[in-house]
Design an enzyme around this catalytic site. Structure first.
Site, mmCIF file in Angstrom:
data_model
loop_
_atom_site.group_PDB
_atom_site.id
_atom_site.type_symbol
_atom_site.label_atom_id
_atom_site.label_comp_id
_atom_site.label_asym_id
_atom_site.label_seq_id
_atom_site.Cartn_x
_atom_site.Cartn_y
_atom_site.Cartn_z
ATOM 1 N N ASP A 224 0.794 -0.999 0.044
ATOM 2 C CA ASP A 224 0.041 0.080 0.021
ATOM 3 C C ASP A 224 0.818 1.172 -0.111
ATOM 4 O O ASP A 224 1.888 1.119 0.797
ATOM 5 C CB ASP A 224 -0.997 0.008 1.205
ATOM 6 C CG ASP A 224 -1.920 -0.858 1.270
ATOM 7 O OD1 ASP A 224 -2.044 -1.762 0.347
ATOM 8 O OD2 ASP A 224 -2.555 -1.236 2.277
ATOM 9 N N ASP A 379 -13.352 -3.594 -1.281
ATOM 10 C CA ASP A 379 -12.898 -3.316 -0.037
ATOM 11 C C ASP A 379 -14.346 -3.482 1.034
ATOM 12 O O ASP A 379 -15.046 -2.583 1.141
ATOM 13 C CB ASP A 379 -12.480 -2.066 0.286
ATOM 14 C CG ASP A 379 -11.264 -1.635 -0.416
ATOM 15 O OD1 ASP A 379 -10.408 -2.558 -0.594
ATOM 16 O OD2 ASP A 379 -11.401 -0.693 -1.225
HETATM 17 O O1 1PR Z 1 -10.519 3.197 -5.108
HETATM 18 O O2 1PR Z 1 -9.594 2.458 -7.436
HETATM 19 O O3 1PR Z 1 -8.637 4.317 -6.217
HETATM 20 O O4 1PR Z 1 -8.369 2.000 -5.507
HETATM 21 C C1 1PR Z 1 -7.805 2.409 -4.194
HETATM 22 C C2 1PR Z 1 -7.096 1.101 -3.851
HETATM 23 O O5 1PR Z 1 -6.425 1.113 -2.656
HETATM 24 C C3 1PR Z 1 -8.072 -0.247 -3.603
HETATM 25 O O6 1PR Z 1 -7.545 -1.294 -3.956
HETATM 26 C C4 1PR Z 1 -8.147 -0.162 -2.034
HETATM 27 O O7 1PR Z 1 -8.116 -1.480 -1.726
HETATM 28 C C5 1PR Z 1 -6.608 0.296 -1.456
HETATM 29 N N1 1PR Z 1 -6.839 0.847 -0.222
HETATM 30 C C6 1PR Z 1 -7.377 2.083 -0.142
HETATM 31 N N2 1PR Z 1 -7.257 2.787 1.135
HETATM 32 C C7 1PR Z 1 -6.531 1.931 1.845
HETATM 33 C C8 1PR Z 1 -6.328 1.799 3.278
HETATM 34 O O8 1PR Z 1 -5.382 0.793 3.652
HETATM 35 N N3 1PR Z 1 -6.348 2.773 3.971
HETATM 36 N N4 1PR Z 1 -5.653 -0.423 1.235
HETATM 37 C C9 1PR Z 1 -6.250 0.881 0.894
HETATM 38 C C10 1PR Z 1 -6.203 -1.741 1.030
HETATM 39 C C11 1PR Z 1 -5.864 -3.733 1.738
HETATM 40 C C12 1PR Z 1 -5.035 -4.656 1.238
HETATM 41 C C13 1PR Z 1 -3.965 -4.884 2.417
HETATM 42 C C14 1PR Z 1 -4.349 -6.253 2.672
HETATM 43 C C15 1PR Z 1 -3.465 -7.080 3.358
HETATM 44 N N5 1PR Z 1 -5.229 -2.340 1.579
HETATM 45 O O9 1PR Z 1 -4.489 -4.702 0.085
HETATM 46 O O10 1PR Z 1 -2.730 -4.906 1.888
HETATM 47 O O11 1PR Z 1 -5.693 -6.286 3.666
HETATM 48 O O12 1PR Z 1 -3.138 -6.838 4.619
HETATM 49 P P1 1PR Z 1 -2.521 -7.693 5.929
HETATM 50 O O13 1PR Z 1 -1.978 -8.558 5.300
HETATM 51 O O14 1PR Z 1 -1.538 -6.819 6.453
HETATM 52 O O15 1PR Z 1 -3.726 -7.885 6.689
HETATM 53 P P2 1PR Z 1 -9.273 3.186 -5.900
#
Ligand code: 1PR
Length: 525
Positions: A224, A379
Site C-alpha cells: 500500500d 473493500d
Molecule cells: O479506489 O480505485 O482508487 O483504489 C484504491 C485502492 O487502494 C483499493 O484497491 C483499496 O483496496 C486500496 N486502499 C485504499 N485505502 C486503503 C487503506 O488501507 N487505507 N488499502 C487501501 C487496501 C488492503 C489490502 C492489504 C491487505 C493485506 N489495502 O490490500 O494489503 O488487507 O493486509 P494484511 O496482510 O496486513 O492484513 P481506487
C-alpha cells in the site's frame, strides 16, 4: 540488436527490461521496414486477438511479418505472439491470423477459473536449445483465456495442463513462441530469453519427465503506497485501513526496495495499491509511475497496480479516460491494473439500468488489454443482521457472531478505501464486474485487514463460489497456517499479504516452505 514489435497494447516495457537486463540493445519497430531488416525479432502480445490483428493490418505489418517468419531468421513470440502464428482464433473469428502454422486458437471451456492466471509447468515434448540450463520442472507465468490447438504435432515444444492439455510453446525452424511470459517468469524465464538471444546450439536433454502439470497457488506481496506527511512515497500499512499511528502515516519502507526484496524472496506476484489514488490524479502522480518503471527494471514477476483508475477531469478542465490512466500504468511496467472505487459505481449503475454501456473503465480496459489485465479490488465490511429475511443482499450464516449475537451477515462494499459505505454487497459486485469484463477479483476485508487473525474464510467462499474468474484472498494473514487454511478451505487461486511481510514476521520463504508438499506452489530456487 533485438528488434521488438510493439503494436501498442500491453506491457512491452517488461520485455524491454528483461532483454536489457541481458545486456542487449532493443530497437522498437517504427515501420514495416524495421521488421524486414530485423536480425532477431521478438513479438510480445497481450490483449485481444482481434484488436491485435486489426492494428497489425492498419500499420501494414502483416506482410512484412510473414516475409520475416519465412526467412529463417530468429523469431520469439510471446502469448498473443504465439497465437498470431496460427490460422484463426475463436476470440475474433472474422479475422485471419498469420497462418504460418496450421491450427486454431480456442477459448477455454472448462470447470476451472478462466482466465488461466499463474505459474504452471511444462510437459516437454522435444529437446530445444531454449531449455539449456533448465531442469524441466520449473513453472512459468501464464495469463490467458484462449489457447492454441496445433494441427501439427511436430512443432509442439511443450504442452501444459489446465483441465485440457494445450500447446504452451512451439519450436519450428527458427521460430519459437510461448503462451507463457518468460519476461515475467523470474530467473528461469530470463534464462530462456538468453538462450534465444544468444542462439545457443546445444540441445540439452532434460532430466525431468513430466507426468502432467499443475497450476501453483500464488503468494502475493502487497504494498500500500502513498505520500507521507513529508511528501515522500512510502509503503504504509493500516489496521482495518487506518494507516496513521499517533497521527502520522506509518512508514514501512521504500516501494522499489521492498518490491525488489519480495521478488528475491520468492513472491509470485507484487501488487502496488496507490491508496490515495481516489483523491489524487494518477497522471500527475509522477512518483507512482516512476516507482513502477524502476521496479519493473529488476522485478521479473507480474506487477499489478491499483488506485485512481477512473475517468478524470484535471484542474485545467482537460478530460482523461480511465483507459488513458491505465495506458500510463501499463506503459510504466504494470501487467494488470486494479480498479476499486470506480468498480462500485459502475456496478451500481449497471444494477440500476440493467445494461452495459461499453464505456465503463472495466469494459474499456478489458476490451483493449483483455480481461486478464483487469482486476477489481473490493473493500468490504461486515454488516450483521439477525435474519436473512428482508435483506436485499447476499446474506451468509456466520460462525463469528455479531455484537448482539447475530448469526447472519452480509458484506457492504465501500469507496475511497473504506471511507464511504454503499448499498451493494461484495458477492453482487464481483458477479457484475465479471460480467462487465473483469478478469480477477482482489478480495480485501476491512474487518480483517492488519489483524493477523487469518483470512475471512466465509467471505472468500461466498465470493469465490459466485464467480468463474480467479479470486485473490486478502487481509488478515498472520501465520503460515493461515495460507494453508485459505488454500484448503476455499478454492482461491492466490493469497495476498502485507503486514507480516513488511514487518518480517513471516517471510515468503517460510510460507512456501510450510506449503510445500501440502499445496501446489512455485518452489523458490
Ligand atoms: O479506489 O480505485 O482508487 O483504489 C484504491 C485502492 O487502494 C483499493 O484497491 C483499496 O483496496 C486500496 N486502499 C485504499 N485505502 C486503503 C487503506 O488501507 N487505507 N488499502 C487501501 C487496501 C488492503 C489490502 C492489504 C491487505 C493485506 N489495502 O490490500 O494489503 O488487507 O493486509 P494484511 O496482510 O496486513 O492484513 P481506487
Amino acid at each position: 540488436m533485438i528488434t521488438l514489435l510493439d503494436y501498442g497494447a500491453g506491457n512491452v516495457r517488461s520485455v524491454i527490461n528483461a532483454v536489457e537486463s541481458l545486456g542487449e540493445e532493443i530497437n522498437v519497430v517504427a515501420g514495416p521496414d524495421d521488421i524486414l531488416s530485423a536480425e532477431k525479432l521478438i513479438f510480445p502480445g497481450v490483449g485481444n486477438f482481434g484488436s491485435m490483428m486489426r492494428i497489425l493490418h492498419q500499420k501494414s505489418f502483416v506482410d512484412p511479418l510473414k516475409v520475416y517468419l519465412c526467412s529463417g531468421r530468429p523469431f520469439f513470440g510471446i502469448c498473443l505472439g504465439l497465437q498470431a502464428l496460427f490460422d484463426k482464433s475463436e476470440e475474433a473469428p472474422e479475422l485471419d491470423g498469420l497462418g504460418i502454422l496450421p491450427g486454431c486458437v480456442k477459448k477455454f471451456d472448462i470447470d476451472l477459473s478462466v482466465p488461466h492466471i499463474g505459474w504452471n509447468g511444462l510437459n516437454i515434448k522435444k529437446a530445444s536449445r531454449i531449455f539449456n540450463g533448465l531442469r524441466g520442472d520449473e513453472k512459468f507465468y501464464f495469463v490467458h483465456s484462449f489457447y492454441v490447438e496445433s494441427e501439427n504435432d511436430d512443432v509442439i515444444l511443450t504442452t501444459t495442463d489446465y483441465d485440457v492439455e494445450f500447446t504452451s510453446s512451439i519450436h519450428h525452424d527458427n521460430i519459437i513462441a510461448t503462451q507463457f511470459h518468460p519476461e515475467k517468469s523470474g530467473d528461469q524465464g530470463i534464462l530462456l530469453l538468453k538462450n534465444f538471444i544468444q542462439q545457443t546450439r546445444e540441445q540439452t536433454a532434460l532430466n525431468h519427465v513430466s507426468r502432467g502439470t499443475r497450476l501453483a497457488k500464488r503468494i502475493i506481496a502487497c504494498l500500500d503506497v502513498r505520500s507521507n506527511d513529508q511528501g515522500d512515497m512510502v509503503v504504509t500499512k493500516g489496521d482495518q485501513y487506518d494507516v496513521r499511528e499517533k497521527g502520522k502515516v506509518r512508514n514501512l519502507g521504500k516501494p522499489v526496495e521492498l518490491a525488489e526484496r519480495y521478488y528475491k524472496e520468492g513472491a509470485d506476484e507484487i501488487t502496488f495499491l496507490n491508496i490515495t489514488g481516489f483523491r489524487d490524479f494518477p497522471l500527475e502522480d509522477i512518483p507512482m509511475l516512476a516507482v513502477l518503471k524502476q521496479t519493473s527494471k529488476h522485478v521479473f514477476v507480474p506487477l499489478t497496480i491499483g488506485g485512481g483508475i477512473r475517468d478524470y477531469v484535471d484542474k485545467d478542465g482537460k478530460k482523461y479516460t480511465a483507459l488513458e490512466v491505465a495506458d500510463a500504468y501499463f506503459r510504466s511496467g504494470a501487467d494488470k491494473i486494479s480498479i476499486g472505487s470506480d468498480a462500485v459505481l459502475i456496478a451500481e449503475d449497471y444494477i440500476k439500468t440493467g445494461h452495459m454501456t461499453g464505456k465503463s473503465s472495466i469494459e474499456q480496459i478489458s476490451e483493449v488489454y483483455g480481461a486478464q489485465a483487469v482486476v477489481v479490488s473490493i473493500d468490504p465490511k461486515r454488516v450483521y443482521v439477525s435474519s436473512p429475511d428482508n435483506v436485499n443482499h447476499h446474506v451468509i450464516r456466520t460462525d463469528t457472531k455479531g455484537p448482539n449475537g447475530e448469526e447472519y451477515c452480509w458484506y457492504r462494499c465501500t469507496l475511497k478505501g473504506g471511507r464511504e459505505g454503499r448499498d451493494i454487497d461484495a458477492v453482487t459486485l464481483a458477479q457484475v464486474c465479471e460480467k462487465l469484463g473483469a478478469g480477477e477479483i482482489l478480495l480485501n476485508c476491512i474487518d480483517k485487514d492488519g489483524t493477523n487473525s487469518g483470512y475471512d474464510i466465509e467471505l472468500v467462499n461466498a465470493v469465490k463460489n459466485a464467480v468463474g474468474i480467479p479470486v485473490i484472498a486478502s487481509s488478515g494473514a498472520g501465520s503460515v497456517e493461515h495460507f494453508y487454511e485459505v488454500f484448503t478451505k476455499t478454492k482461491v487461486e492466490s493469497a495476498l499479504a502485507a503486514g507480516i511481510f513488511h514487518r518480517k514476521e513471516v517471510p515468503i520463504a517460510a510460507v512456501k516452505a510450510y506449503l510445500r508438499d501440502k499445496v501446489e506452489i512455485r518452489a523458490i530456487r
